[in-house]
Design a protein around this motif. Structure first.
Motif, mmCIF file in Angstrom:
data_model
loop_
_atom_site.group_PDB
_atom_site.id
_atom_site.type_symbol
_atom_site.label_atom_id
_atom_site.label_comp_id
_atom_site.label_asym_id
_atom_site.label_seq_id
_atom_site.Cartn_x
_atom_site.Cartn_y
_atom_site.Cartn_z
ATOM 1 N N LEU A 1 22.723 2.762 10.823
ATOM 2 C CA LEU A 1 21.812 2.629 11.949
ATOM 3 C C LEU A 1 21.124 1.267 11.963
ATOM 4 C CD1 LEU A 1 20.446 3.876 14.416
ATOM 5 C CD2 LEU A 1 18.736 4.869 12.856
ATOM 6 N N SER A 2 20.828 0.733 10.801
ATOM 7 C CA SER A 2 20.122 -0.545 10.717
ATOM 8 C C SER A 2 20.854 -1.653 11.477
ATOM 9 C CB SER A 2 19.935 -0.939 9.251
ATOM 10 O OG SER A 2 19.240 -2.157 9.149
ATOM 11 N N GLU A 3 22.127 -1.812 11.186
ATOM 12 C CA GLU A 3 22.895 -2.853 11.882
ATOM 13 C C GLU A 3 23.138 -2.499 13.340
ATOM 14 O OE1 GLU A 3 26.132 -4.777 9.837
ATOM 15 O OE2 GLU A 3 25.235 -4.237 7.905
ATOM 16 N N GLU A 4 23.242 -1.202 13.651
ATOM 17 C CA GLU A 4 23.396 -0.781 15.048
ATOM 18 C C GLU A 4 22.175 -1.189 15.870
ATOM 19 O OE1 GLU A 4 24.553 3.347 15.664
ATOM 20 O OE2 GLU A 4 25.632 3.292 13.754
ATOM 21 N N ILE A 5 21.006 -1.049 15.295
ATOM 22 C CA ILE A 5 19.771 -1.433 15.975
ATOM 23 C C ILE A 5 19.791 -2.923 16.290
ATOM 24 C CG2 ILE A 5 17.274 -1.732 15.654
ATOM 25 C CD1 ILE A 5 17.386 0.950 14.012
ATOM 26 N N LEU A 6 20.132 -3.732 15.301
ATOM 27 C CA LEU A 6 20.181 -5.181 15.510
ATOM 28 C C LEU A 6 21.200 -5.548 16.584
ATOM 29 C CD1 LEU A 6 20.045 -6.370 11.780
ATOM 30 C CD2 LEU A 6 18.177 -6.420 13.455
ATOM 31 N N THR A 7 22.358 -4.957 16.513
ATOM 32 C CA THR A 7 23.429 -5.257 17.472
ATOM 33 C C THR A 7 23.027 -4.852 18.889
ATOM 34 O OG1 THR A 7 25.095 -5.009 15.750
ATOM 35 C CG2 THR A 7 25.858 -4.815 18.021
ATOM 36 N N ALA A 8 22.452 -3.671 19.041
ATOM 37 C CA ALA A 8 22.060 -3.194 20.365
ATOM 38 C C ALA A 8 20.965 -4.070 20.976
ATOM 39 C CB ALA A 8 21.592 -1.744 20.280
ATOM 40 N N ALA A 9 19.984 -4.435 20.188
ATOM 41 C CA ALA A 9 18.901 -5.282 20.702
ATOM 42 C C ALA A 9 19.428 -6.668 21.070
ATOM 43 C CB ALA A 9 17.777 -5.397 19.674
ATOM 44 N N ARG A 10 20.276 -7.236 20.225
ATOM 45 C CA ARG A 10 20.860 -8.546 20.505
ATOM 46 C C ARG A 10 21.668 -8.498 21.800
ATOM 47 N NH1 ARG A 10 22.372 -9.349 15.655
ATOM 48 N NH2 ARG A 10 24.422 -8.427 15.867
ATOM 49 N N ALA A 11 22.456 -7.442 21.983
ATOM 50 C CA ALA A 11 23.270 -7.304 23.205
ATOM 51 C C ALA A 11 22.367 -7.169 24.434
ATOM 52 C CB ALA A 11 24.205 -6.104 23.081
ATOM 53 N N ALA A 12 21.314 -6.405 24.318
ATOM 54 C CA ALA A 12 20.408 -6.198 25.456
ATOM 55 C C ALA A 12 19.714 -7.496 25.863
ATOM 56 C CB ALA A 12 19.367 -5.138 25.113
#
Length: 186
Positions: free
Chosen positions: A170-181
């Protein structure tokens, strides 16, 4: 032992402020004076020759951390040949990276010091510096299409959540999702 020169005293003070800035971002402002001075390579007794109180050091260390952040914007803008949008994107990519997540001591003071600042009264110098630093950071992140405060909240929230969930996917998913947004183009 003899007295230190004024130049050495200034160097010692700089070292303590830099060390405090890093330790406060990594561990919080509850770090003891003894531990802070040990990490600085100086004696506990030397602290009171340099600072009136721990609160005075928190004030200076907070200002130092936000000064470092402001220099990061300037350096990024220079690396991107004055192209603000490119510099913002590079900062967002760096901010929302695993490396930044894992290096709180060298990271964003807005994220690292938020809980400590919320616990301190608003009339302290560190709180004023923190508030101005957050405002400046949000202003730097603003674009014609996106509000800087919303962008900062997304970045800061993502970083805090990613740090809290380190060790899970989840940690990296959070970073990836925020960066994409934040970097999606219309």
């Amino acid at each position: 032992m003899g007295r230190v020169s004024q130049a050495q005293a200034e160097e010692n003070r700089r070292r303590v402020v830099e060390t405090a800035s890093r330790l406060f971002r990594e561990q919080g402002t509850h770090v003891s004076v003894a531990d802070l001075m040990k990490a600085s390579g100086l004696t506990h007794g030397g602290f009171y020759k340099q600072f009136a109180s721990k609160e005075a050091l928190i004030d200076e260390a907070t200002a130092h951390a936000f000064g470092t952040l402001a220099q990061l914007y300037a350096d990024g803008l220079e690396r991107c040949d004055g192209q603000r949008d490119a510099a913002q994107r590079a900062l967002i990519d760096t901010y929302l990276s695993v490396e930044h997540r894992d290096r709180a001591a060298d990271g964003c003071p807005a994220a690292a010091l938020a809980a400590d600042m919320a616990r301190h009264p608003g009339d302290r110098e560190a709180h004023r510096v923190y508030t101005e630093g957050v405002s400046d950071f949000a202003g730097w992140l603003a674009t014609e299409d996106q509000d800087g405060i919303a962008r900062l909240c997304t970045m800061l929230g993502a970083l805090v959540l990613a740090r809290a969930t380190t060790g899970s996917p989840l940690s990296e998913e959070i970073l990836t999702a925020a960066r994409a947004a934040l970097t999606a183009t219309d």
